[in-house]
Motif scaffolding. Sequence first.
Motif, PDB file in Angstrom:
ATOM      1  N   PHE A 232       1.021  -1.071   0.077  1.00 47.02           N
ATOM      2  CA  PHE A 232       0.050   0.077  -0.082  1.00 47.02           C
ATOM      3  C   PHE A 232       1.113   1.054  -0.322  1.00 47.02           C
ATOM      4  O   PHE A 232       0.957   2.149  -0.787  1.00 47.02           O
ATOM      5  CB  PHE A 232      -1.118  -0.483   1.131  1.00 47.02           C
ATOM      6  CG  PHE A 232      -1.375   0.855   1.106  1.00 47.02           C
ATOM      7  CD1 PHE A 232      -2.701   1.171   0.814  1.00 47.02           C
ATOM      8  CD2 PHE A 232      -1.464   1.915   2.275  1.00 47.02           C
ATOM      9  CE1 PHE A 232      -3.832   2.703   0.851  1.00 47.02           C
ATOM     10  CE2 PHE A 232      -1.554   3.385   2.136  1.00 47.02           C
ATOM     11  CZ  PHE A 232      -3.185   3.420   1.831  1.00 47.02           C
ATOM     12  N   VAL A 233       2.233   1.052   0.683  1.00 43.91           N
ATOM     13  CA  VAL A 233       2.389   2.566   1.087  1.00 43.91           C
ATOM     14  C   VAL A 233       3.424   2.654  -0.636  1.00 43.91           C
ATOM     15  O   VAL A 233       3.113   3.465  -1.193  1.00 43.91           O
ATOM     16  CB  VAL A 233       3.966   2.604   2.439  1.00 43.91           C
ATOM     17  CG1 VAL A 233       4.816   3.427   1.982  1.00 43.91           C
ATOM     18  CG2 VAL A 233       2.698   2.814   3.493  1.00 43.91           C
ATOM     19  N   ILE A 234       3.555   1.671  -1.034  1.00 44.62           N
ATOM     20  CA  ILE A 234       4.707   1.826  -2.666  1.00 44.62           C
ATOM     21  C   ILE A 234       4.015   2.517  -2.983  1.00 44.62           C
ATOM     22  O   ILE A 234       4.384   3.172  -4.067  1.00 44.62           O
ATOM     23  CB  ILE A 234       5.303   0.500  -2.486  1.00 44.62           C
ATOM     24  CG1 ILE A 234       6.581   0.112  -2.373  1.00 44.62           C
ATOM     25  CG2 ILE A 234       6.310   0.681  -3.919  1.00 44.62           C
ATOM     26  CD1 ILE A 234       7.255  -0.924  -1.978  1.00 44.62           C
ATOM     27  N   PHE A 235       2.744   2.079  -3.696  1.00 44.44           N
ATOM     28  CA  PHE A 235       1.582   2.436  -4.065  1.00 44.44           C
ATOM     29  C   PHE A 235       1.331   3.791  -4.859  1.00 44.44           C
ATOM     30  O   PHE A 235       0.443   4.294  -5.164  1.00 44.44           O
ATOM     31  CB  PHE A 235       0.635   1.267  -4.564  1.00 44.44           C
ATOM     32  CG  PHE A 235       1.462  -0.193  -5.863  1.00 44.44           C
ATOM     33  CD1 PHE A 235       1.685   0.242  -6.368  1.00 44.44           C
ATOM     34  CD2 PHE A 235       1.120  -1.178  -4.869  1.00 44.44           C
ATOM     35  CE1 PHE A 235       3.191  -1.392  -6.914  1.00 44.44           C
ATOM     36  CE2 PHE A 235       1.779  -2.504  -5.228  1.00 44.44           C
ATOM     37  CZ  PHE A 235       2.516  -2.347  -6.711  1.00 44.44           C
ATOM     38  N   PHE A 236       0.303   3.383  -2.737  1.00 41.80           N
ATOM     39  CA  PHE A 236       0.574   5.586  -2.682  1.00 41.80           C
ATOM     40  C   PHE A 236       1.219   6.091  -2.921  1.00 41.80           C
ATOM     41  O   PHE A 236       0.705   7.459  -3.016  1.00 41.80           O
ATOM     42  CB  PHE A 236      -0.072   5.246  -1.101  1.00 41.80           C
ATOM     43  CG  PHE A 236      -0.537   6.597  -0.728  1.00 41.80           C
ATOM     44  CD1 PHE A 236      -1.978   6.477  -0.740  1.00 41.80           C
ATOM     45  CD2 PHE A 236       0.361   7.840  -0.867  1.00 41.80           C
ATOM     46  CE1 PHE A 236      -2.490   8.196  -0.977  1.00 41.80           C
ATOM     47  CE2 PHE A 236      -0.885   8.783  -0.075  1.00 41.80           C
ATOM     48  CZ  PHE A 236      -1.934   8.532  -0.216  1.00 41.80           C
ATOM     49  N   VAL A 237       2.463   6.245  -2.649  1.00 40.68           N
ATOM     50  CA  VAL A 237       3.540   7.186  -2.643  1.00 40.68           C
ATOM     51  C   VAL A 237       4.089   7.270  -4.371  1.00 40.68           C
ATOM     52  O   VAL A 237       4.143   8.135  -5.342  1.00 40.68           O
ATOM     53  CB  VAL A 237       4.913   6.072  -2.147  1.00 40.68           C
ATOM     54  CG1 VAL A 237       6.011   7.981  -2.821  1.00 40.68           C
ATOM     55  CG2 VAL A 237       4.945   6.305  -1.313  1.00 40.68           C
ATOM     56  N   MET A 238       2.947   6.115  -5.279  1.00 36.59           N
ATOM     57  CA  MET A 238       3.466   6.037  -6.437  1.00 36.59           C
ATOM     58  C   MET A 238       2.660   6.659  -7.202  1.00 36.59           C
ATOM     59  O   MET A 238       2.752   8.241  -8.353  1.00 36.59           O
ATOM     60  CB  MET A 238       3.505   4.380  -7.365  1.00 36.59           C
ATOM     61  CG  MET A 238       4.695   4.159  -7.463  1.00 36.59           C
ATOM     62  SD  MET A 238       4.354   2.705  -7.746  1.00 36.59           S
ATOM     63  CE  MET A 238       4.186   2.869  -9.019  1.00 36.59           C
ATOM     64  N   PHE A 239       1.296   7.178  -6.623  1.00 36.41           N
ATOM     65  CA  PHE A 239      -0.079   7.755  -6.862  1.00 36.41           C
ATOM     66  C   PHE A 239      -0.234   8.853  -6.037  1.00 36.41           C
ATOM     67  O   PHE A 239      -0.506   9.682  -7.721  1.00 36.41           O
ATOM     68  CB  PHE A 239      -1.301   6.690  -6.044  1.00 36.41           C
ATOM     69  CG  PHE A 239      -3.051   7.817  -6.751  1.00 36.41           C
ATOM     70  CD1 PHE A 239      -3.113   7.333  -7.655  1.00 36.41           C
ATOM     71  CD2 PHE A 239      -3.274   8.401  -5.705  1.00 36.41           C
ATOM     72  CE1 PHE A 239      -4.350   8.134  -8.232  1.00 36.41           C
ATOM     73  CE2 PHE A 239      -3.609   8.919  -5.562  1.00 36.41           C
ATOM     74  CZ  PHE A 239      -5.048   9.007  -7.146  1.00 36.41           C
TER      75      PHE A 239
END
Length: 65
Positions: free
Chosen positions: A23-30
């Motif tokens: 979640f953290v990785i993909f939220f940062v990408m978003f």
Amino acid sequence: MYSNDKNVSHSGEGRLVGNVISFVIFFVMFAGGIYALSFWSLDNAWIPSILCFALVSLASPFRCT
């Protein structure tokens, strides 16, 4: 539900750390894709737009399972 005398109704248990990391990785990408739009102007539209589209597209199809 039971299978082979084991309770399988809670099959997602024990994956909290992996789900949080994903979640953290993909939220940062978003969020990075949205932040890239702050550099968008009529003189400089291609790079921020492409960067935003790429980051948001990479972050969108993934789910934490």
